[in-house]
Design a protein around this motif. Structure first.
Motif, PDB file in Angstrom:
ATOM      1  N   ASP A 573       0.603  -1.735  -0.240  1.00 37.06           N
ATOM      2  CA  ASP A 573       0.025   0.005  -0.095  1.00 37.06           C
ATOM      3  C   ASP A 573       0.688   0.921   0.346  1.00 37.06           C
ATOM      4  O   ASP A 573       0.112   2.241  -0.032  1.00 37.06           O
ATOM      5  CB  ASP A 573      -0.826  -0.008   1.523  1.00 37.06           C
ATOM      6  CG  ASP A 573      -1.735  -1.364   0.974  1.00 37.06           C
ATOM      7  OD1 ASP A 573      -2.525  -1.010   0.355  1.00 37.06           O
ATOM      8  OD2 ASP A 573      -1.810  -1.742   2.568  1.00 37.06           O
ATOM      9  N   LEU A 574       1.741   0.936  -0.092  1.00 35.43           N
ATOM     10  CA  LEU A 574       2.825   1.816  -0.330  1.00 35.43           C
ATOM     11  C   LEU A 574       3.580   2.909  -1.194  1.00 35.43           C
ATOM     12  O   LEU A 574       4.057   3.309  -1.763  1.00 35.43           O
ATOM     13  CB  LEU A 574       4.410   2.070   0.953  1.00 35.43           C
ATOM     14  CG  LEU A 574       3.660   1.981   2.421  1.00 35.43           C
ATOM     15  CD1 LEU A 574       5.554   1.592   3.131  1.00 35.43           C
ATOM     16  CD2 LEU A 574       3.023   2.808   2.633  1.00 35.43           C
ATOM     17  N   THR A 671      -0.684  -0.996   7.492  1.00 38.91           N
ATOM     18  CA  THR A 671       0.188   0.048   6.477  1.00 38.91           C
ATOM     19  C   THR A 671       0.754   0.966   6.927  1.00 38.91           C
ATOM     20  O   THR A 671       2.021   1.472   7.091  1.00 38.91           O
ATOM     21  CB  THR A 671      -0.869   0.358   6.135  1.00 38.91           C
ATOM     22  OG1 THR A 671      -1.046  -0.965   4.509  1.00 38.91           O
ATOM     23  CG2 THR A 671      -0.196   1.768   5.103  1.00 38.91           C
ATOM     24  N   ASP A 672      -0.230   1.491   8.196  1.00 43.29           N
ATOM     25  CA  ASP A 672       0.965   2.114   8.985  1.00 43.29           C
ATOM     26  C   ASP A 672       2.519   1.915  10.001  1.00 43.29           C
ATOM     27  O   ASP A 672       3.201   2.614   9.960  1.00 43.29           O
ATOM     28  CB  ASP A 672       0.343   2.782  10.457  1.00 43.29           C
ATOM     29  CG  ASP A 672      -1.413   2.979  10.054  1.00 43.29           C
ATOM     30  OD1 ASP A 672      -1.870   4.053   8.883  1.00 43.29           O
ATOM     31  OD2 ASP A 672      -1.972   2.894  11.093  1.00 43.29           O
ATOM     32  N   ARG A 675       5.343   1.718   7.722  1.00 39.71           N
ATOM     33  CA  ARG A 675       5.995   2.560   6.758  1.00 39.71           C
ATOM     34  C   ARG A 675       6.135   4.060   7.351  1.00 39.71           C
ATOM     35  O   ARG A 675       7.416   4.655   7.274  1.00 39.71           O
ATOM     36  CB  ARG A 675       4.577   4.439   6.675  1.00 39.71           C
ATOM     37  CG  ARG A 675       4.727   5.280   5.919  1.00 39.71           C
ATOM     38  CD  ARG A 675       3.106   6.441   5.576  1.00 39.71           C
ATOM     39  NE  ARG A 675       2.245   6.428   7.033  1.00 39.71           N
ATOM     40  CZ  ARG A 675       1.325   6.343   7.100  1.00 39.71           C
ATOM     41  NH1 ARG A 675       0.752   5.132   5.855  1.00 39.71           N
ATOM     42  NH2 ARG A 675       0.539   6.101   7.776  1.00 39.71           N
TER      43      ARG A 675
END
Length: 820
Positions: A573-574, A671-672, A675
């Motif tokens: 997702d990045l 995702t957090d 990241r």
């Protein structure tokens, strides 16, 4: 003023002269122990003239009239080149390091005395077969012959280290060789450390989350086990670490740095040359010199050539003209931790199945340099030696009024492993070698074999017979007084896994799971690899037929299946997201890193930045995932477990819950975490590498640390004795370079293939091999690191049994003649 200046000049000149004289004197005394490879010596203990022909890489080719004389000369050559290493290995297993190094090694000596390995070796020497006894005696005589020459001929005490740590050297004994093989078993066993960590983690997590953080091989189906707290009540949820500081001489390593290795073979149907191929690269901790020593022995059964270990009269991995053999760590679950209850009314007793039983005890005195001697009271139960709480943090999982004892196959006083290994070395066919492995006890190994027509792999080593009712199935410490937890002998050799001439024509092992059998015939729940095997399988299946060169290519492969898988999961997702950001900001660094990784093929090349970005990122991800649930225990998880990361990011069995920080109010997503961890990694790289993200090199962080075990941390001397090399590969590549996982340099390469060999039986003399440093253990010898640069570049030297080739450009021929 002129007067003062003249005196300053005189003082400076005197200091320079004194410094040069001191260095020259030190060099003179140190160089006295360099052997003369062209000498002729009269020695007692041989029946006829023996030649030690050292080829242009200083590999000794030994020619004698009989096996005893050849083993004598091998002992002589080992002592010439590696006397200090041999005496350190012996002192370690004897628990006598403190006689040289003082109080720094007392704790290690105590551990070794409690295992009592040396006395077990003395007892085992009495049960070897006749040919092994003769080989051990001849080898010991050869070592002692060189030591006699050192003493008589002012040869610098045999090694330069002897000037710094002067102490009488006892004659070599056959039991010393048996003890060194048991030392290897200590290095290769991950089970004690893993059992302790599993028990400590179980006290903090439920079974589902325990299965995430300490996952089994994904293809294994295991019924749920009880929590450790249910098996052994009374243990606190968390106890701080109790273990002693790690010593560079210690054979006790974390589970992640236990033995590893690769071996594979192809039969004639999958070989371009119409005969078999075999490759082997055993992995151990990197040292200078390496533990391995190349040698060729011309025995009565024919020539053998390959890798020896100084102190052992055998070729552990190598070939003859008709058979090749390679070894990988078997990961057999041959060790259990037993919790023994101590009688509160009589501390000299422990609980047995039928009541209180006295400990077997013996006093042992440790002599310590510059300090009073220490007397230990050694204790044993029926299950094994009692170990202190600081050994692998055993005290953190031991309830009050209890002690821990270790049941382990290597603690046998009738260990015939060295007899078995000698018979394997002299075997001519696959079937003969398999039969020869029956008496091998420890360390448990997967033996890969190839003769001119067939290939096979057989697990050798004693597999404990556990009861089907064992409470923890050997995965947790368990009460030693319960009959169902005690071992019931060993399984028959025929029960050990075996694979002969598979239909596909290729077999191999990367420490991966070899069988999927139910307990108690399971062999192990802990395997050393779940990743390299995927890359190996792809490389083997990519060709219809293989050659020596394709096997070399696979052995040196640095593409990480793991990096390809995990970087895609973490960055799902990045990729190509985020707003434009100015140079120097975290957002901009993140975009640059993601752009690099998006085009990367997973090659852990020393010259690329992507491997370092990936390695730092996945390491930061794991730390962010576990530190809130595990607290201080998170520091024990020094290496990334790819199966854990994959379970979390694929949310297998609800493992995605690890992404939520339980102490925070918001609900974090994976995702957090990905990241934030990427930002952590890039900040660390910027602070430690002092260069732009695009310009960093994996090889600057992944430096192979061939350090001298004793002098490696000594200022000035460490520049002479240590060997450092920029290397490719990583934790999960076939060209494996296991990282340290700790300290300010967590990506240093500390554990790798100290030996590589590839054998081609269509043309046996085209076989090749190499070690990680050099043949000599003398830092002033040109053979101290003569093979190291070849090893780093992925090159080899010829592995030929042709006597003429050995004599051509030989660096020396040592002639041993019987003393009158």
């Amino acid at each position: 003023m002129a007067f003062t200046f003249r005196w300053l000049i005189r003082l400076a000149t005197a200091l320079i002269v004194l410094t040069v004289a001191t260095i020259s004197l030190a060099y003179y005394f140190a160089s006295r122990s360099l052997p003369d490879y062209n000498a002729q010596s009269d020695v007692a203990g041989i029946s006829a003239t023996v030649e030690i022909v050292r080829d242009n890489a200083n590999v000794p080719h030994i020619f004698g009239d009989n096996d005893a004389d050849v083993f004598f000369a091998l002992g002589y050559a080992h002592a010439q080149d590696r006397l200090w290493q041999m005496t350190m290995l012996r002192r370690t297993v004897q628990g006598r390091l403190s006689e040289l190094f003082g109080e720094d090694t007392v704790a290690l000596d105590e551990e070794m005395r409690r295992y009592d390995i040396y006395n077990l070796s003395v007892a085992s020497a009495k049960v070897q077969d006749e040919q092994t006894t003769a080989a051990l005696n001849a080898y010991a005589a050869g070592v002692n012959a060189w030591m006699n020459e050192v003493n008589a001929g002012a040869r610098g005490r045999g090694a330069p280290e002897m000037w710094l740590f002067s102490h009488p050297i006892a004659p070599w004994d056959p039991a010393d060789s048996i003890a060194i093989l048991k030392y290897l078993a200590l290095q290769l066993s991950p089970h004690l450390a893993n059992e302790v960590l599993r028990a400590r983690t179980s006290l903090l997590l439920d079974n589902d989350r325990l299965r995430d953080i300490l996952p089994d091989d994904p293809t294994t189906g295991i019924a749920a086990l009880p929590q450790y707290a249910e098996l052994v009540p009374g243990v606190p949820e968390y106890t701080p670490n109790m273990r002693i500081a790690e010593n560079s001489l210690s054979p006790f390593k974390p589970a992640e740095l236990a033995g590893a290795s690769n071996a594979w073979a192809a039969n004639a149907s999958r070989s371009a040359t119409g005969s078999t191929l075999l490759a082997n690269d055993p992995h151990l901790g990197l040292t200078a010199p390496t533990l391995w020593y190349l040698a060729r022995l011309e025995l009565e059964t024919g020539g053998v050539i390959g890798a020896t270990i100084p102190g052992l009269p055998l070729v552990l991995t190598g070939r003859s003209d008709s058979l090749g053999w390679g070894i990988t760590a078997g990961y057999v679950d041959d060790l259990d931790i037993m919790i023994e209850e101590v009688n509160p009314d009589n501390r000299d007793q422990y609980r047995g199945p039928d009541g209180w039983v006295p400990f077997r005890t013996r006093d042992s005195i440790i002599n310590i340099k510059d300090a009073p001697a220490v007397t230990l009271k050694l204790r044993w139960t029926a299950n094994g030696p009692v170990m202190p709480g600081n050994h692998f943090d055993l005290g953190t999982i031991t309830p009050p009024d209890h002690v821990t004892a270790i049941s382990w196959s290597a603690l046998s006083d009738r260990d015939t492993s060295i007899s078995s290994a000698l018979r394997i070395m002299k075997s001519r066919t696959v079937n003969e070698a398999i039969r020869a492995g029956e008496d091998f006890i420890a360390p448990a190994l997967n033996l890969t074999l190839a003769d001119r027509n067939r290939i096979a792999m057989k697990t050798i080593g004693a597999i404990p017979a556990r009861s089907a009712q064992h409470e923890s199935q050997g995965r947790f410490p368990s009460f030693g007084y319960l009959p169902q937890n005690r071992w019931q002998g060993r399984f028959a050799y025929s029960d050990n896994p075996i694979f002969i001439n598979p239909q596909g024509g290729i077999l191999g092992n990367t420490n991966n799971k070899t069988v999927d059998r139910p307990f108690p015939h399971h062999v192990s729940y802990l395997w050393g690899d779940t990743q390299r095997i995927h890359r190996w399988r792809r490389l083997m299946q990519a060709r219809e037929v293989h050659t020596r060169d394709s096997f070399i290519e696979a052995q040196l492969d640095t593409v990480s299946f793991t990096a390809r898988t995990l970087s895609a999961l973490m960055g799902a997702d990045l990729w190509y997201t985020g707003d434009a950001a100015p140079e120097g900001t975290p957002e901009r660094r993140r975009q640059v890193a993601l752009d690099l990784l998006s085009a990367w093929n997973g090659e852990m090349n020393e010259h690329l930045p992507e491997p370092l970005i990936y390695a730092a990122w996945v390491r930061a991800v794991q730390q962010r995932l576990i530190r809130d649930e595990l607290g201080p225990l998170a520091a024990e998880f020094t290496h990334v477990d790819p199966v854990f990361i994959e379970r979390v990011f694929r949310d297998i069995d609800g493992a995605g819950i690890w992404c939520d920080v339980i102490q925070s109010a918001p609900v974090e997503t994976c995702t957090d975490i990905a990241r934030q961890a990427l930002d952590d990694a890039l900040l660390w790289i910027t602070e430690t590498q002092s260069t732009a993200i695009e310009a960093v090199r994996w090889g600057d962080a992944h430096v192979a640390t061939h350090d001298h075990p004793v002098l490696g941390q000594t200022p000035i001397l460490n520049w002479i004795v240590n060997i450092r090399q920029s290397t490719s590969g990583g934790d999960n590549t076939l060209q494996r370079g296991k990282t340290s996982g700790a300290g300010p340099a967590p990506f240093q390469n500390v554990h790798a293939a100290g030996y590589r060999g590839v054998y081609d039986f269509a043309d046996p003399d085209s076989s090749v091999f190499v070690t990680a440093t050099g043949q000599s253990g003398h830092p002033l010898s040109r053979y101290y690191d003569n093979l190291g640069e070849l090893w780093r570049r992925g090159e080899y030297i010829p592995m030929s049994l042709d006597p003429a080739l050995a004599r051509a450009a030989a660096v020396g021929v040592t002639v041993l003649t019987p003393a009158p």
